[in-house]
Scaffold this motif. Structure first.
Motif, PDB file in Angstrom:
ATOM      1  N   ALA A   1     -33.997 -39.099 -15.248  1.00 25.68           N
ATOM      2  CA  ALA A   1     -35.225 -39.003 -15.195  1.00 25.68           C
ATOM      3  C   ALA A   1     -35.620 -38.214 -13.757  1.00 25.68           C
ATOM      4  O   ALA A   1     -36.436 -37.240 -13.579  1.00 25.68           O
ATOM      5  N   THR A   2     -35.070 -39.105 -12.848  1.00 26.88           N
ATOM      6  CA  THR A   2     -35.465 -38.554 -11.386  1.00 26.88           C
ATOM      7  C   THR A   2     -35.072 -37.421 -11.073  1.00 26.88           C
ATOM      8  O   THR A   2     -35.514 -36.307 -10.659  1.00 26.88           O
ATOM      9  N   ALA A   3     -33.669 -37.256 -11.720  1.00 33.07           N
ATOM     10  CA  ALA A   3     -33.028 -35.842 -11.460  1.00 33.07           C
ATOM     11  C   ALA A   3     -33.801 -34.589 -11.968  1.00 33.07           C
ATOM     12  O   ALA A   3     -33.855 -33.624 -11.694  1.00 33.07           O
ATOM     13  N   THR A   4     -33.932 -34.986 -13.477  1.00 28.78           N
ATOM     14  CA  THR A   4     -34.747 -33.918 -14.078  1.00 28.78           C
ATOM     15  C   THR A   4     -36.358 -33.557 -13.590  1.00 28.78           C
ATOM     16  O   THR A   4     -36.543 -32.591 -13.333  1.00 28.78           O
ATOM     17  N   ALA A   5     -36.992 -34.721 -13.070  1.00 27.97           N
ATOM     18  CA  ALA A   5     -38.035 -34.648 -12.441  1.00 27.97           C
ATOM     19  C   ALA A   5     -38.128 -33.681 -11.399  1.00 27.97           C
ATOM     20  O   ALA A   5     -38.857 -32.895 -11.005  1.00 27.97           O
ATOM     21  N   ALA A   6     -36.995 -34.162 -10.392  1.00 26.66           N
ATOM     22  CA  ALA A   6     -36.808 -33.197  -9.192  1.00 26.66           C
ATOM     23  C   ALA A   6     -36.434 -31.568  -9.399  1.00 26.66           C
ATOM     24  O   ALA A   6     -37.090 -30.964  -8.784  1.00 26.66           O
ATOM     25  N   ALA A   7     -35.707 -31.456 -10.419  1.00 23.84           N
ATOM     26  CA  ALA A   7     -35.249 -29.933 -10.913  1.00 23.84           C
ATOM     27  C   ALA A   7     -36.657 -29.333 -11.298  1.00 23.84           C
ATOM     28  O   ALA A   7     -36.929 -28.171 -10.804  1.00 23.84           O
ATOM     29  N   ILE A   8     -37.518 -29.932 -12.064  1.00 24.59           N
ATOM     30  CA  ILE A   8     -38.844 -29.175 -12.468  1.00 24.59           C
ATOM     31  C   ILE A   8     -39.619 -28.945 -11.449  1.00 24.59           C
ATOM     32  O   ILE A   8     -40.395 -28.054 -11.279  1.00 24.59           O
ATOM     33  N   ARG A   9     -39.833 -30.063 -10.544  1.00 26.39           N
ATOM     34  CA  ARG A   9     -40.604 -30.021  -9.361  1.00 26.39           C
ATOM     35  C   ARG A   9     -40.136 -28.612  -8.401  1.00 26.39           C
ATOM     36  O   ARG A   9     -40.889 -27.907  -8.002  1.00 26.39           O
ATOM     37  N   ALA A  10     -38.739 -28.576  -8.276  1.00 30.74           N
ATOM     38  CA  ALA A  10     -38.192 -27.458  -7.526  1.00 30.74           C
ATOM     39  C   ALA A  10     -38.608 -25.917  -8.338  1.00 30.74           C
ATOM     40  O   ALA A  10     -38.714 -25.148  -7.532  1.00 30.74           O
ATOM     41  N   ALA A  11     -38.704 -26.160  -9.671  1.00 29.89           N
ATOM     42  CA  ALA A  11     -38.801 -24.740 -10.158  1.00 29.89           C
ATOM     43  C   ALA A  11     -40.331 -24.657 -10.309  1.00 29.89           C
ATOM     44  O   ALA A  11     -40.520 -23.236 -10.593  1.00 29.89           O
ATOM     45  N   LEU A  12     -41.326 -25.432 -10.206  1.00 24.52           N
ATOM     46  CA  LEU A  12     -42.411 -25.253 -10.232  1.00 24.52           C
ATOM     47  C   LEU A  12     -43.195 -24.416  -9.140  1.00 24.52           C
ATOM     48  O   LEU A  12     -42.890 -24.515  -7.951  1.00 24.52           O
ATOM     49  N   SER A  13     -43.810 -23.286  -9.559  1.00 23.14           N
ATOM     50  CA  SER A  13     -44.441 -22.176  -8.863  1.00 23.14           C
ATOM     51  C   SER A  13     -45.555 -23.007  -8.312  1.00 23.14           C
ATOM     52  O   SER A  13     -46.507 -23.663  -9.000  1.00 23.14           O
ATOM     53  N   PRO A  14     -46.127 -22.277  -6.943  1.00 24.87           N
ATOM     54  CA  PRO A  14     -47.631 -23.036  -6.658  1.00 24.87           C
ATOM     55  C   PRO A  14     -48.446 -22.328  -7.505  1.00 24.87           C
ATOM     56  O   PRO A  14     -48.437 -21.268  -8.189  1.00 24.87           O
ATOM     57  N   PRO A  15     -50.008 -22.633  -7.503  1.00 28.37           N
ATOM     58  CA  PRO A  15     -50.858 -22.238  -8.255  1.00 28.37           C
ATOM     59  C   PRO A  15     -51.304 -21.045  -7.779  1.00 28.37           C
ATOM     60  O   PRO A  15     -50.974 -20.531  -6.443  1.00 28.37           O
TER      61      PRO A  15
END
Length: 160
Positions: free
Chosen positions: A142-156
């Motif tokens: 879950a932590t690795a998946t969460a980190a990957a999502i955070r990395a892919a998330l674009s700024p507002p």
């Protein structure tokens, strides 16, 4: 006898194929409208899960949720909330299911939100499964998946 519209074929992301909802917005196809503004149209679903099942669409062609222009977002949210309350009140529902499909299970290639009246014990089995648990230690995965999502998330939009 009411005219029945046929379901559109699956349309991949970025499609420029014909759009049933654009034709409804333009008045070329009939629909039982419950709301119309310059930016949005809401109408009864022609294949409802329950009476009062409404679809909300932007008046401009936008295929997916992620492509919805931010200048429409406040109108979309306001209309969605108003429709939810109105559908619940008009149908005597206990609540509502609000749903947006994005490409997969999106039968019309035009972003739309379903507002579906729900009652306890109504028989609708909204099943999210089968569940796919993480193969290794759940916390690490879950932590690795969460980190990957955070990395892919674009700024507002409008911020860096």
């Amino acid at each position: 006898m009411a005219e029945r519209r046929s379901r559109q074929q699956h349309t991949p992301r970025g499609s420029t194929g014909p759009c049933v909802f654009c034709r409804i917005v333009a008045g070329e196809l009939p629909a039982h409208e419950v709301l119309r503004t310059d930016a949005l149209v809401a109408f009864l679903d022609s294949h409802p899960l329950f009476p009062g099942h409404v679809l909300l669409v932007p008046t401009v062609h936008v295929q997916t949720h992620d492509a919805l222009p931010l200048d429409l977002a406040l109108d979309w949210l306001d209309a969605s909330q108003r429709l939810q309350r109105a559908v619940e009140q008009a149908t005597g529902a206990d609540g509502a299911l609000l749903l947006v499909n994005n490409v997969v299970s999106q039968s019309v290639p035009h972003v739309h939100q379903h507002v579906i009246p729900r009652r306890r014990g109504d028989g609708l089995r909204f099943w999210l499964g089968p569940r796919r648990p993480y193969a290794d230690d759940a916390r690490a995965a879950a932590t690795a998946t969460a980190a990957a999502i955070r990395a892919a998330l674009s700024p507002p939009a409008g911020r860096t």
